[in-house]
Design an enzyme around this catalytic site. Sequence first.
Site, short mmCIF file in Angstrom:
data_model
loop_
_atom_site.label_atom_id
_atom_site.label_comp_id
_atom_site.label_asym_id
_atom_site.label_seq_id
_atom_site.Cartn_x
_atom_site.Cartn_y
_atom_site.Cartn_z
N HIS A 201 41.73 40.89 36.29
CA HIS A 201 42.83 40.23 37.01
C HIS A 201 43.09 38.84 36.46
O HIS A 201 44.24 38.42 36.33
CB HIS A 201 42.49 40.14 38.50
CG HIS A 201 43.59 39.54 39.33
ND1 HIS A 201 43.78 38.18 39.42
CD2 HIS A 201 44.56 40.09 40.08
CE1 HIS A 201 44.83 37.93 40.20
NE2 HIS A 201 45.30 39.06 40.61
N CYS A 202 42.04 38.13 36.10
CA CYS A 202 42.19 36.69 35.86
C CYS A 202 42.98 36.34 34.60
O CYS A 202 43.98 35.63 34.67
CB CYS A 202 40.81 36.03 35.81
SG CYS A 202 39.94 36.06 37.39
N ILE A 203 42.53 36.80 33.44
CA ILE A 203 43.09 36.31 32.18
C ILE A 203 44.50 36.82 31.92
O ILE A 203 45.40 36.03 31.60
CB ILE A 203 42.16 36.63 31.00
CG1 ILE A 203 40.76 36.06 31.26
CG2 ILE A 203 42.71 36.04 29.71
CD1 ILE A 203 40.75 34.58 31.57
N ASP B 121 46.64 35.66 35.93
CA ASP B 121 46.71 34.37 36.61
C ASP B 121 47.51 33.29 35.87
O ASP B 121 48.27 32.56 36.50
CB ASP B 121 45.29 33.85 36.89
CG ASP B 121 44.55 34.71 37.91
OD1 ASP B 121 45.18 35.66 38.43
OD2 ASP B 121 43.37 34.44 38.17
N PRO B 122 47.35 33.13 34.54
CA PRO B 122 48.13 32.07 33.87
C PRO B 122 49.63 32.25 34.03
O PRO B 122 50.38 31.26 33.99
CB PRO B 122 47.70 32.19 32.40
CG PRO B 122 46.33 32.78 32.46
CD PRO B 122 46.39 33.75 33.60
#
Length: 420
Positions: free
Chosen positions: A260-262, A265-266
């Site tokens: 999910h994050c990389i 999120d950005p």
Amino acid sequence: MSADVVILGLGYVGLPLAREAVRAGLTVVGLDVDPQVISGLNSGTSHVDDLDGAAIEEMLAAGFRATADEAALQSATVAVICVPTPLSDDGGPDLGAVMSATRAIGRNLREGMLVILESTTYPGTTEEIIAPLLEELSGLTAGENFQVAFSPERIDPGNAVYGMKNTPKVVGGLTPLATQQAADFYRCFVDTVVPARGAREAETAKLLENTYRHINIALVNEMARFCHELDIDLWDVIRLAKTKPFGFQAFYPGPGVGGHCIPIDPNYLSHNVRSKLGYPFRFVELAQEINATMPAYVARRAQDILNEDSKALRGSTILLLGVTYKPDIADQRESPAVPLALSLIGQGANVVFHDPNVDKWRVNGTTLNRVANLDQSVDTADLVILVQNHRSYDAEAIAEASQRFFDTRGATTSTHAIRL
């Protein structure tokens, strides 16, 4: 049954949070919309990698329960929102689940409650979206009758060193009192709590953390391309560079980014900059372009490798090893293995897979079964691609046994292997 805390969303963030809160002696209720998740947890079955059945049994014995009944919120002192925030069609965060959870809290909000958002989102969400909706539904005033704060989740699935308890927790409230109350809550079961100036700073800190990784991964992914063309071993370059004891942190190339994050999120930050300020966050958008094209680049390299054996990609059997987004877990969210497989299949390749953590793998509506015999599949495949380096794989041995072996993770030193 009254609850000290109700956690909304019992996934890879909410469930570890619930576990640590229970261990601290708090009475915890988990609220979720998935009947299978609820029934599984209440019967002692875990659906996330970091907690096994024994951990769930321990939680149940200490009073934890899962439910779909939002009435559990009526007696809660603290409500924590830990629901997913995927990307919407316009590139911003899809706040559908967050809004649904907020409405459930708003309908049951009472004087003195603390509401904390952990779901990753863009700066201003807590102040501009969450608090006003809670006020509208409850008739109460944020900062006076109840408190609202943001605390970014920092869960790293599969990390054997850092978990919920020993990873510092950032908290930022809409008021100093909200920050204090949220910090006091987390100090019950987190070793280090770091107060932020406010909710916006806490929201942006989460995005900075992941944007930093996103951009640096893109840097080495782009370097991987030209180093290949220049006949430079990038893996050795990184090995050498990281001997510098200051000013450098090692990042590694790969077939794409997952989780999910990389990859997600950005984009929240980029979308927020474009929509509010009217200009692009160029670093993020360039990094997204580079990282998103890595699966197609790996497919082109695969074609080149087969060409060396006078084989066409069309009709060749390609074995993908590891289809999860991280090693040694079953989580497949945003795994680059999917676009890689689609690129190969679209060019006529026969794609098969093996992953010790995945029995069945869905690729755009098609379900693939894991190969039954890994050794035999390695022997017969025209090309084996190491997509994720699980601990159970002996990459060197597999490389030696393969007709052709493409290592996208830098796991091998064998001259028989071709590295990204």
